[in-house]
Scaffold this motif. Structure first.
Motif, PDB file in Angstrom:
ATOM      1  N   GLY A  39      40.739 -24.796  28.206  1.00 13.83           N
ATOM      2  CA  GLY A  39      41.409 -25.290  26.999  1.00 13.83           C
ATOM      3  C   GLY A  39      41.886 -24.161  26.122  1.00 13.83           C
ATOM      4  O   GLY A  39      41.787 -24.254  24.904  1.00 13.83           O
ATOM      5  N   GLY A  99      37.357 -20.356  12.852  1.00 10.87           N
ATOM      6  CA  GLY A  99      37.982 -21.313  13.771  1.00 10.87           C
ATOM      7  C   GLY A  99      38.095 -22.663  13.084  1.00 10.87           C
ATOM      8  O   GLY A  99      37.500 -22.895  12.022  1.00 10.87           O
ATOM      9  N   SER A 100      38.878 -23.557  13.683  1.00 11.58           N
ATOM     10  CA  SER A 100      38.960 -24.897  13.091  1.00 11.58           C
ATOM     11  C   SER A 100      37.608 -25.592  13.199  1.00 11.58           C
ATOM     12  O   SER A 100      37.306 -26.488  12.422  1.00 11.58           O
ATOM     13  N   SER A 101      36.794 -25.167  14.169  1.00 12.23           N
ATOM     14  CA  SER A 101      35.479 -25.802  14.356  1.00 12.23           C
ATOM     15  C   SER A 101      34.675 -25.766  13.053  1.00 12.23           C
ATOM     16  O   SER A 101      34.043 -26.754  12.668  1.00 12.23           O
ATOM     17  N   PHE A 104      35.935 -28.270  10.536  1.00 10.66           N
ATOM     18  CA  PHE A 104      35.425 -29.641  10.652  1.00 10.66           C
ATOM     19  C   PHE A 104      34.077 -29.785   9.953  1.00 10.66           C
ATOM     20  O   PHE A 104      33.840 -30.733   9.214  1.00 10.66           O
ATOM     21  N   TYR A 125      39.269 -35.426  21.263  1.00 14.36           N
ATOM     22  CA  TYR A 125      38.474 -34.192  21.425  1.00 14.36           C
ATOM     23  C   TYR A 125      36.983 -34.504  21.229  1.00 14.36           C
ATOM     24  O   TYR A 125      36.601 -35.060  20.192  1.00 14.36           O
ATOM     25  N   ASP A 201      43.962 -32.813  12.319  1.00 14.30           N
ATOM     26  CA  ASP A 201      43.737 -31.631  13.148  1.00 14.30           C
ATOM     27  C   ASP A 201      45.103 -31.155  13.651  1.00 14.30           C
ATOM     28  O   ASP A 201      45.713 -31.797  14.508  1.00 14.30           O
ATOM     29  N   TYR A 204      47.136 -27.659  17.349  1.00 15.27           N
ATOM     30  CA  TYR A 204      48.129 -27.416  18.413  1.00 15.27           C
ATOM     31  C   TYR A 204      49.550 -27.352  17.867  1.00 15.27           C
ATOM     32  O   TYR A 204      50.509 -27.336  18.651  1.00 15.27           O
ATOM     33  N   SER A 231      44.268 -23.650  12.969  1.00 14.48           N
ATOM     34  CA  SER A 231      43.600 -22.556  13.661  1.00 14.48           C
ATOM     35  C   SER A 231      44.592 -21.530  14.198  1.00 14.48           C
ATOM     36  O   SER A 231      45.748 -21.854  14.489  1.00 14.48           O
ATOM     37  N   SER A 233      43.783 -20.272  17.012  1.00 12.95           N
ATOM     38  CA  SER A 233      43.335 -20.227  18.406  1.00 12.95           C
ATOM     39  C   SER A 233      44.436 -20.498  19.426  1.00 12.95           C
ATOM     40  O   SER A 233      44.479 -19.848  20.459  1.00 12.95           O
ATOM     41  N   LYS A 234      45.284 -21.477  19.180  1.00  7.89           N
ATOM     42  CA  LYS A 234      46.100 -21.970  20.293  1.00  7.89           C
ATOM     43  C   LYS A 234      47.513 -21.382  20.265  1.00  7.89           C
ATOM     44  O   LYS A 234      47.816 -20.491  21.031  1.00  7.89           O
ATOM     45  N   ARG A 242      37.877 -16.335  16.590  1.00 10.53           N
ATOM     46  CA  ARG A 242      37.217 -17.361  15.778  1.00 10.53           C
ATOM     47  C   ARG A 242      37.759 -17.372  14.348  1.00 10.53           C
ATOM     48  O   ARG A 242      37.058 -17.067  13.381  1.00 10.53           O
TER      49      ARG A 242
END
Ligand code: PLP
Length: 384
Positions: A39, A99-101, A104, A125, A201, A204, A231, A233-234, A242
């Motif tokens: 991912g 990170g988006s984590s 959340f 997700y 979210d 992406y 994020s 990240s992608k 992170r």
């Protein structure tokens, strides 16, 4: 004897990680495995970012930052909203996160109490329900399989009953679906009318495949009260750094700051500063999207020719593939595909508690030659 553990820690494991472990074990035995279960981008962070990070390591203290993040980074992100979405955003509403984590965790903790009900879209997700449960918040699963693009509509939300919040990813993992602007606006309105919070979210964003390369609509175009979690990240290709951000309504800035102080102190300083250069690297980032677009075309066309029904994947780098013409047990299917054809993919059960047995998620974030090889192997395997 060990004392009993909390129910909050009793969350499901990611099947994707199990598949990855099995694939790695096979690779160690000398098998060449094609990884469609991953991912994340196959690319490193843009060159400018990496060079700047080296310079920062040599020349900066890299101490903790303010809990909300470094001012100039927050300003640069607000500027991105002006340039990219034509949205005038107060940088004070931008909070940098690990990170988006972490976004959340912070948004759920700031918005909800134990026992509150938060809608999560299925397929979706898997970390959402897991994080909610870990905070003693109740995830309410909202199946959207009756929509041809797996995009939620008002009736789906109404069927779920009263909600304290709704979480929606667009583009989505695992389907790649983009929620059109009018639908997004209507969903936000329904949730806010019941005094619920809308959490969008947008991790992406930037990875979309329409011809004019329009981005997915942002919730901020529809409500100043929506919480955006995003994020680097992608699209920005910085998973392991992170680093991500949230855009929160004014009244959430203080509680989120206090939570961040205690939960994380600050997001990683090196990664924060390095992101300042990512906004000068759009040529490289757009080249990545061009590769995803080519991969998507090859994978989706190939899968259709083989009789599968892949989701359209208008964004992100996944297609959620209906395999029911071949199997109604996607875990067994994935296991056989891995062992016999050397292709790793993720069973739908990771994303989907009711229909996951009919689906497999395939990622096309890797090299184009791997996607071509996957289709070639699939053809041979299915004919055997
Ligand atoms: C939909 C979605 N949201 C959030 C995340 C978390 O990403 P990160 O914490 O790297 O920003 C992922 C990771 O795969 C994802 O697929």
């Amino acid at each position: 004897m060990a004392r009993p553990l909390s129910k909050r820690g009793d969350v499901a494991t990611f099947l994707a990680m199990d598949v990855y472990a099995q694939a790695t074990a096979l690779a160690q035995q000398g098998r060449e495995i094609i990884h469609l279960e991953v991912g994340q981008p196959a690319t490193a962070a843009p060159k400018l970012v990496r060079e700047y990070a080296k310079e920062l390591i040599d020349n900066s203290l890299l101490a903790y930052s303010d809990a909300t993040g470094i001012g100039k980074v927050r300003q640069r992100i607000a500027q991105y909203y002006a340039d990219h979405y034509n949205i005038d955003l107060d940088p004070n509403r931008v909070i940098i996160t690990t990170g988006s984590s972490a976004g959340f965790v912070l948004s759920f903790a700031a918005l909800f109490d134990a026992g509150d009900k938060v809608g999560v879209i299925e397929p979706g997700y898997p970390a959402y329900p897991n994080i909610l449960k870990a905070l003693s918040i109740d995830p309410v699963r909202i199946p959207v399989h009756d929509d041809p693009d797996f995009v939620p509509a008002i009736h789906h939300i109404e069927q779920a009953g009263p909600l304290d919040g709704l979480l929606l990813a667009s583009p989505s993992n695992p389907t790649g679906s983009i929620t059109p602007g009018d639908r997004l606006g209507a969903l936000i309105e329904v949730i806010e009318a019941q005094n619920g919070a809308f959490i969008s979210d947008e991790i992406y964003h930037g990875i979309t495949f329409n011809d004019d390369h329009r981005d997915a609509p942002t919730a901020l175009s529809y409500s100043d009260n929506a919480v955006v979690v995003s994020s680097f990240s992608k699209y920005f290709s910085m998973t392991g750094w992170r680093i991500g951000w949230m855009v929160v309504p004014d009244y959430m800035v203080d509680p989120v700051t206090r939570l961040q102080q205690s939960l994380y102190i600050s997001p990683p300083t090196l990664s924060q500063l390095a992101t300042l250069k990512v906004f000068d690297a759009f040529d490289e980032l757009e080249d990545n999207v061009t590769v995803y677009k080519r991969n998507r075309e090859i994978l989706i066309t190939g899968l259709k020719e083989l009789g599968f029904a892949p989701s359209a994947a208008d964004g992100a780098f996944y297609t959620y593939v209906d395999i029911s013409s071949r199997s109604d047990d996607s875990s067994a299917f994935c296991s056989a595909m891995l062992n016999e054809a050397g292709i790793a993919a993720t069973p739908g059960a990771d994303f989907d508690s009711t229909q996951g047995h009919n689906y497999v998620r395939m990622s096309f974030s890797g090299a184009t030659q791997d996607i071509e090889e996957a289709i070639r192997r699939l053809k041979v395997w299915l004919q055997a």
